[in-house]
Motif scaffolding. Structure first.
Motif, PDB file in Angstrom:
ATOM      1  N   LEU A 143      43.089  47.992 -45.571  1.00 59.08           N
ATOM      2  CA  LEU A 143      43.004  49.369 -45.084  1.00 59.08           C
ATOM      3  C   LEU A 143      43.681  50.299 -46.090  1.00 59.08           C
ATOM      4  O   LEU A 143      44.693  49.934 -46.707  1.00 59.08           O
ATOM      5  N   PRO A 144      43.155  51.522 -46.260  1.00 60.79           N
ATOM      6  CA  PRO A 144      43.684  52.416 -47.301  1.00 60.79           C
ATOM      7  C   PRO A 144      45.020  53.052 -46.945  1.00 60.79           C
ATOM      8  O   PRO A 144      45.320  53.290 -45.769  1.00 60.79           O
ATOM      9  N   ILE A 145      45.810  53.313 -47.989  1.00 61.78           N
ATOM     10  CA  ILE A 145      46.973  54.184 -47.867  1.00 61.78           C
ATOM     11  C   ILE A 145      46.437  55.604 -47.991  1.00 61.78           C
ATOM     12  O   ILE A 145      45.967  56.013 -49.048  1.00 61.78           O
ATOM     13  N   ARG A 212      38.479  57.834 -40.653  1.00 60.26           N
ATOM     14  CA  ARG A 212      38.922  56.613 -41.330  1.00 60.26           C
ATOM     15  C   ARG A 212      40.222  56.109 -40.724  1.00 60.26           C
ATOM     16  O   ARG A 212      41.074  56.893 -40.301  1.00 60.26           O
ATOM     17  N   LEU A 213      40.371  54.788 -40.712  1.00 60.11           N
ATOM     18  CA  LEU A 213      41.606  54.159 -40.257  1.00 60.11           C
ATOM     19  C   LEU A 213      42.400  53.693 -41.462  1.00 60.11           C
ATOM     20  O   LEU A 213      41.839  53.147 -42.423  1.00 60.11           O
ATOM     21  N   GLY A 214      43.711  53.902 -41.431  1.00 58.28           N
ATOM     22  CA  GLY A 214      44.558  53.451 -42.523  1.00 58.28           C
ATOM     23  C   GLY A 214      46.020  53.667 -42.185  1.00 58.28           C
ATOM     24  O   GLY A 214      46.410  53.677 -41.013  1.00 58.28           O
ATOM     25  N   TYR A 215      46.823  53.855 -43.227  1.00 60.11           N
ATOM     26  CA  TYR A 215      48.262  54.082 -43.064  1.00 60.11           C
ATOM     27  C   TYR A 215      48.626  55.434 -43.660  1.00 60.11           C
ATOM     28  O   TYR A 215      48.310  55.708 -44.819  1.00 60.11           O
ATOM     29  N   TYR A 216      49.288  56.254 -42.871  1.00 60.27           N
ATOM     30  CA  TYR A 216      49.674  57.587 -43.328  1.00 60.27           C
ATOM     31  C   TYR A 216      51.192  57.686 -43.340  1.00 60.27           C
ATOM     32  O   TYR A 216      51.872  57.297 -42.378  1.00 60.27           O
ATOM     33  N   VAL A 228      52.635  54.906 -40.978  1.00 62.94           N
ATOM     34  CA  VAL A 228      52.242  54.483 -39.635  1.00 62.94           C
ATOM     35  C   VAL A 228      50.719  54.346 -39.556  1.00 62.94           C
ATOM     36  O   VAL A 228      49.980  55.064 -40.246  1.00 62.94           O
ATOM     37  N   PRO A 229      50.232  53.420 -38.729  1.00 60.04           N
ATOM     38  CA  PRO A 229      48.785  53.301 -38.522  1.00 60.04           C
ATOM     39  C   PRO A 229      48.228  54.626 -38.022  1.00 60.04           C
ATOM     40  O   PRO A 229      48.744  55.197 -37.060  1.00 60.04           O
ATOM     41  N   SER A 230      47.200  55.131 -38.684  1.00 60.91           N
ATOM     42  CA  SER A 230      46.704  56.476 -38.366  1.00 60.91           C
ATOM     43  C   SER A 230      45.198  56.559 -38.520  1.00 60.91           C
ATOM     44  O   SER A 230      44.591  55.871 -39.348  1.00 60.91           O
TER      45      SER A 230
END
Length: 263
Positions: A143-145, A212-216, A228-230
């Protein structure tokens, strides 16, 4: 036959049957209430005049907050091939391959896999809208940053051709410490959009361009980041009669938390 015992047994069976019927009845009532509540919370975006794309499906996906540090590159990392910018957290490199704006993204990917530091950890940003840049984002667990200048490879374009790339890298990506940071089930993309709708971030006439799902990152310090998962939601809207685009981030575990806007 002992009619007294038979009568007692009949009464007990009768009571048990009635208790069972009562339980079944209340279960049906409760289920209907839950279904009605869910139906009431469902937003029909078409009827609301809001255009949304096909939403990504991460059924039963579990995630948790992670931490990272900006990597400070050393001469051992560079192997004499790259040069450092004014900060040791960014690599600069001239592009010696014919890559232009219309090149297949796999050509870029092959290039960074060979030429960049740990290039296999980066994947193209799917909703990039800057024609002067081709952006690859560092990934964690596929998953993308999201929107993070500390974990990107950016090809800078001149006259439609890639002239150089810059690279930053988030080091020591791992689950954050803390007793409350176990993996938890995330909300789906539609729930994230409903959160925006109920908080008036989505209104009639808006168009959701990507989800999109990723980490923010909620903490973006060089010395350390907390991500955090975002859900990232890119929206085309109108402000003062003019078309504009905004990017919003919703906590994928606790969508009721503060909605953050791209900075």
């Amino acid at each position: 036959m002992d009619w007294k015992h038979a009568k007692t047994l009949f009464i007990i069976v009768f009571i048990l049957i009635n208790i069972g019927l009562v339980v079944v009845y209340f279960n049906k009532v409760n289920n209907s209430i839950v279904q009605e509540s869910n139906a009431q919370s469902d937003v029909n975006f078409t009827k609301e005049g809001i255009d949304i794309p096909t939403l990504p499906d991460y059924k039963n996906k579990e995630m948790q907050a992670i931490t990272a540090n900006s990597k400070s590159f050393t001469s051992d990392d560079l192997e004499g091939v790259y040069s450092l910018s004014e900060k040791d957290t960014q690599i600069d490199k001239d592009v010696d391959k014919d890559l232009d704006q219309n090149s297949n993204q796999q050509n870029y990917k092959k290039y960074i896999n060979k030429e960049a530091f740990k290039g296999n950890e980066y994947y193209i940003k799917s909703n990039n809208s800057d024609n002067n840049k081709v952006v690859f984002e560092q990934n964690y667990e596929n998953l993308p940053i999201l929107n993070n200048s500390k974990g990107q490879i950016v090809f800078h374009m001149e006259d439609g051709k890639a002239k150089k790339f810059t690279q930053t890298y988030l080091d020591k990506l791992k689950p954050g410490n803390g007793d409350n940071n176990n993996k938890q089930k995330i909300v789906d993309a539609k729930t994230a959009l409903e959160t925006l709708y109920y908080n008036t971030y989505l209104t009639k006439g808006d168009k959701v361009e990507s989800v999109r799902l990723g980490y923010y990152s909620v903490v973006k310090e060089i010395s350390g980041q907390v991500l955090v998962p975002s859900w990232e939601v890119k929206i085309k809207t109108k402000e003062d009669g003019e078309d504009t685009t905004k990017v919003l981030y919703i906590n994928a575990i606790k969508p009721e938390s503060t909605v953050l806007e791209e900075s």
